[in-house]
Design a protein around this motif. Structure first.
Motif, PDB file in Angstrom:
ATOM      1  N   PRO A 193       0.845  -1.198   0.000  1.00  0.00           N
ATOM      2  CA  PRO A 193       0.000   0.000   0.000  1.00  0.00           C
ATOM      3  C   PRO A 193       0.879   1.247   0.000  1.00  0.00           C
ATOM      4  N   CYS A 194       0.462   2.247  -0.727  1.00  0.00           N
ATOM      5  CA  CYS A 194       1.231   3.493  -0.786  1.00  0.00           C
ATOM      6  C   CYS A 194       1.340   4.101   0.613  1.00  0.00           C
ATOM      7  N   TYR A 195       2.543   4.367   1.014  1.00  0.00           N
ATOM      8  CA  TYR A 195       2.764   5.063   2.279  1.00  0.00           C
ATOM      9  C   TYR A 195       3.639   6.272   2.023  1.00  0.00           C
ATOM     10  N   LEU A 196       3.578   7.229   2.922  1.00  0.00           N
ATOM     11  CA  LEU A 196       4.293   8.479   2.749  1.00  0.00           C
ATOM     12  C   LEU A 196       5.591   8.459   3.531  1.00  0.00           C
ATOM     13  N   THR A 197       6.668   8.682   2.841  1.00  0.00           N
ATOM     14  CA  THR A 197       7.963   8.797   3.494  1.00  0.00           C
ATOM     15  C   THR A 197       8.081  10.223   4.027  1.00  0.00           C
ATOM     16  N   PRO A 198       8.360  10.384   5.329  1.00  0.00           N
ATOM     17  CA  PRO A 198       8.500  11.739   5.882  1.00  0.00           C
ATOM     18  C   PRO A 198       9.528  12.560   5.096  1.00  0.00           C
ATOM     19  N   GLY A 199       9.113  13.757   4.712  1.00  0.00           N
ATOM     20  CA  GLY A 199       9.981  14.667   3.985  1.00  0.00           C
ATOM     21  C   GLY A 199       9.962  14.486   2.477  1.00  0.00           C
ATOM     22  N   ALA A 200       9.303  13.435   1.991  1.00  0.00           N
ATOM     23  CA  ALA A 200       9.231  13.202   0.542  1.00  0.00           C
ATOM     24  C   ALA A 200       8.128  14.062  -0.076  1.00  0.00           C
ATOM     25  N   GLU A 201       8.068  14.053  -1.388  1.00  0.00           N
ATOM     26  CA  GLU A 201       7.158  14.914  -2.138  1.00  0.00           C
ATOM     27  C   GLU A 201       5.702  14.764  -1.714  1.00  0.00           C
ATOM     28  N   LEU A 202       5.214  13.554  -1.532  1.00  0.00           N
ATOM     29  CA  LEU A 202       3.812  13.368  -1.157  1.00  0.00           C
ATOM     30  C   LEU A 202       3.494  14.006   0.191  1.00  0.00           C
TER      31      LEU A 202
END
Length: 148
Positions: A68-77
């Protein structure tokens, strides 16, 4: 193609299918990675992913990873969550971000399990222990969902 564009991927489905076929014809194994639930992915887009796998089953050797798509802290998303129309909860936002259309972790997790079940039905290689990636594995819940 819609989701690939949102991900800023420099290719389209037709090109991916061509590469899969050419490498398969050259006797090169094709291992693919799949992310489900990218912001802006609708049910029709997810169904297109399932259709892609089914259409290309003879050229896909193995599904290496599904998550599942997760958000990496500091990344674009994460930095541009408003642009992607997603809401970040205070705790554990990397997994539990959501949008108004129902794209939430539980839905993304179910979609990942659907991909796993489809690959197994089609006889595509899939390693239960390493291919299905959940950051917060709850094995009992996973076992229940895979039986449905």
């Amino acid at each position: 193609d819609t989701v690939l564009e949102k991900m800023h991927k420099p290719f389209h489905i037709r090109e991916a299918e061509k590469v899969l076929k050419q490498s398969h014809d050259a006797q090169i194994e094709n291992h693919i990675n799949i992310i489900v639930g990218f912001p802006g992915e609708h049910e029709i887009d997810f169904n297109a992913t399932l259709a892609f796998i089914e259409r290309n089953r003879s050229t896909i050797t193995r599904v290496a990873n599904v998550h599942p798509c997760y958000l990496t802290p500091g990344a674009e998303l994460e930095k541009n969550c408003r642009k992607h129309d997603i809401t970040l909860p205070e705790k554990d936002f990397s997994l539990h971000w959501f949008d108004k259309r129902g794209n939430c972790y539980e839905e993304r997790r179910k979609r990942a399990l659907k991909v796993m079940n489809l690959t197994k039905e089609l006889g595509i290689g899939f390693d239960d222990k390493s291919a299905l990636i959940f950051i917060d594995d709850n094995l009992e819940e996973e076992k229940m969902l895979t039986k449905k």
